[in-house]
Scaffold this motif. Structure first.
Motif: not given
Length: 142
Positions: A40-48
């Motif tokens: 989820l953190c990776r996904d959040m950072f990718s989207k950010m």
């Protein structure tokens, strides 16, 4: 549930009768597994990162637009400068030609004044000659 009910008065401990169709049951919040949080953190950072890239790209495009507008404005001002220089040059030429014609214009003014004076003299002479003619006719009748 008994441990939670120990500090609560007896009237509040009793559970009211509920209609099962209208009441939703809450599920216990479960902590996601460590791998899920990482994903989820990776996904959040990718989207950010995608969001920030878009924002920076939009800002960059705005600056490019401003740069192009400034270049066009600069070219327009250069054209206006050239037009103003040409107008100034033509005005100087016109003033020089007018200065060259000024003596002739002055002569025309002098001639006009002389013609006006001559015209007045002709009117006076005409009036005088009419008086003389009238006197002559008067004398001739006698």
């Amino acid at each position: 549930m008994a441990a939670a009910a120990e500090g609560v008065p007896a009237t509040l401990r009793e559970e009211p009768v509920r209609d099962d169709a209208a009441v939703e049951t809450a599920e216990e919040a479960k902590e996601p597994a460590e791998a899920d949080i990482t994903e989820l953190c990776r996904d959040m950072f990718s989207k950010m990162a995608t969001y920030l890239t878009g924002e920076l790209t939009a800002t960059s495009e705005d600056y490019k637009l401003l740069e192009n507008m400034n270049k066009l404005t600069s070219l327009k001002y250069l054209e206006m400068k050239d037009i103003a220089i040409n107008i100034s040059r033509n005005l100087k030429d016109l003033n020089q030609k007018y200065a060259g014609l000024q003596p002739y214009l002055d002569q025309i003014n002098v001639i006009e004044e002389q013609v006006a004076a001559l015209e007045q003299a002709a009117y006076k002479l005409d009036a005088y000659s009419k008086k003389l003619e009238a006197k002559y006719k008067k004398l001739e009748k006698r």
